[in-house]
Design an enzyme around this catalytic site. Structure first.
Site, PDB file in Angstrom:
ATOM      1  CB  SER A 112      54.394  43.852  16.003  1.00 39.97           C
ATOM      2  OG  SER A 112      55.270  44.087  17.075  1.00 39.97           O
ATOM      3  CG  ASP A 117      49.861  46.243  21.901  1.00 36.52           C
ATOM      4  OD1 ASP A 117      50.803  45.891  22.641  1.00 36.52           O
ATOM      5  OD2 ASP A 117      49.964  46.267  20.663  1.00 36.52           O
ATOM      6  CG  HIS A 165      52.202  43.118  20.773  1.00 41.76           C
ATOM      7  ND1 HIS A 165      51.982  44.275  20.064  1.00 41.76           N
ATOM      8  CD2 HIS A 165      53.226  42.493  20.141  1.00 41.76           C
ATOM      9  CE1 HIS A 165      52.839  44.347  19.060  1.00 41.76           C
ATOM     10  NE2 HIS A 165      53.604  43.275  19.076  1.00 41.76           N
TER      11      HIS A 165
END
Lengths: 319, 319
Positions: free
Chosen positions: A130, A285, A315
């Site tokens: 991320s 995601d 995610h």
């Protein structure tokens, strides 16, 4: 657990101003003579494992980041509460007065830590998930001769417009709340944190994960409401609201094609990356959809490799 | 434009209480002797076109709902501001005291309007988008001998868990806001409405739509921020916050397998539907993903037909 250490930059220029004594928090694992792997934090991540996510879950003799083979450095983003942040910086740069921080600022600070603080001359690898992965891309773009390879999991070289749009919703959750007081709150703004956690939470999983009632965690959680309270509200409550807002702005403005005076041409910027990049999107995601990573890898001219994570965890498949 | 008319139910039982004088707002188009098509409102929809969405955009001599061929009745959901709503009901059922309303309540009220008010004996078709489509499913489940066909666009027979999850975020936007005052606001709670609009907005389009900068509307809008202000903030601002919350609860609890004392077996309930159903999901809808509709149609045993909308407009492809 190894100790959290602090690198003092002294006067340090950030995108939104100057800090008189900027600090980068880090931890190290293994022998400094081994090849160095950098593992920066993501949104909600802390080195001391008191955040939503710890920073040693991939580190261990039996794990990818093996400290008997590598010298592993974990490093905290500015505004995660460990590196310089609204919550830990003295006046006049505390709270809502803390300057805007770009990824570029973070990477310059990490470069100073590695080279001046730890005497590292080359990074074997930068790996991140991320926002951590976005830092990995920035490393590759900013210090092409320093980074040999990078791994970006559930991430992207440029933050997309949908992310910028829903971040406006998360920001509104703080700004509009009863107790946020424009960032001048005296006590923890629990109402604001609740609004924020309920706004961001649904984005981090997928349609299919909710359809399969993933939130029940195989019966360990009794209802969606309990999951939201336990996983989201409780997970974010210890965080400082101003810290989360500064982190969000760093995320929102992420774009490697603008660093080093770049002109915004992402394909060109990716073509110039020398490091080998392993790009690992998750199929479901909502933050960083695989379509964008597929385009990136096509621009990377043989230096990029895509490995799709086939998961309904969205995610969160990064963990 | 035809006039908005009001059907008075008198004392009317809703899921959350009794209204002494419940009202269903409606409009009619064309000759009552023609086959009747019912077109109920969706979230944000108003018969008088003062909402986010009007209710006559599909009605016209050159449109699907041709008033020279059909007798078209548009009908307002309870709590849309035209039918009985927190904003227009006298004390003691005004504002936050307005009872919870289910889809089942709405369909019973519409059935009373059609049969007792307008003398209709059979519905040629119920057509709706989003919450309008959910009403169409409910019609088919609740009055199998009254409804010949239904069309559900960007909708589903049961509201999914992801929708329930993000609705918690939208609700928090109201509840946590400075000026919402637990629903007892004296003046329009503009801060709450802003927080709500920013929270819900990003869900109604798709990843691809944002990636292609759909929000610029081919250059008619200068930035994403301007789009958010113009389309979302301005679109929701005229709405009453309590009205939106009651509507959201109706939406959140939608599930045709629980009506008429059903046991929650959705496949069985769909198998029992007699009406022909045309189900039109959009490929990129984050509210009602096509996967769910595909399963539904499989349960409908030849009575259901799927027509996928291949669009990047997500939930907004309905318009």
């Amino acid at each position: 657990m190894s100790e959290v250490l602090y690198y003092h930059h002294g006067r340090f220029q950030l995108a939104g101003g100057v800090l008189p004594n900027a600090i980068t928090a880090y931890r190290t694992y293994g022998n400094p003579k081994n090849p160095c792997i950098l593992f920066p934090t993501c949104y909600g991540g802390r080195l001391d494992n008191r955040g939503l996510m710890g920073q040693d879950y991939m580190i261990g003799e039996d794990k990818v980041l093996n400290p008997s083979k590598y010298y592993i450095v974990t490093v905290a983003l500015f505004s995660n509460g460990e590196s310089s942040s609204p919550s830990n910086t003295p006046a006049p740069y505390n709270g809502p007065h803390f300057p805007h921080v770009s990824y570029e600022d973070n990477i310059r600070a990490q470069h100073a830590l590695l080279t001046k603080g730890l005497g590292i001359e080359k990074l074997f690898c930068v790996i991140g998930v991320s926002m951590g992965g976005q830092q990995a891309y920035h490393w590759a773009a900013m210090y092409p001769d320093f980074v040999e390879r990078f791994v970006a999991i559930c991430s992207a070289a440029r933050t997309n417009d949908l992310s910028r749009a829903f971040q406006e919703g998360f920001k509104a959750a703080f700004v509009c709340s009863k107790d946020f007081d424009n960032g001048y709150y005296k006590t923890r703004p629990e109402i604001a944190m609740h609004a924020f956690s309920r706004a961001i939470g649904p984005w981090i999983y997928s349609q299919a994960w909710f359809a399969q009632k993933g939130y029940l965690h195989d019966g360990m959680v009794s209802s969606m409401e309990n999951f939201m309270c336990g996983a989201w509200d409780a997970g974010f409550l210890p965080w400082d609201a101003n810290d989360l807002l500064v982190l969000m702005r760093t995320w929102g403005q992420g774009d490697i094609s603008l660093v080093n005076g770049g002109n915004g041409d992402l394909a060109q910027c990716l073509a110039n990356v020398k490091a080998k990049g392993l790009i690992m999107p998750c199929k479901t995601d909502l933050f960083f959809p695989p379509e964008e990573n597929i385009k990136e890898v096509a621009s990377m001219r043989g230096n990029g490799r895509l490995a799709l994570i086939d998961s309904i965890w969205g995610h969160m498949s990064e963990l």
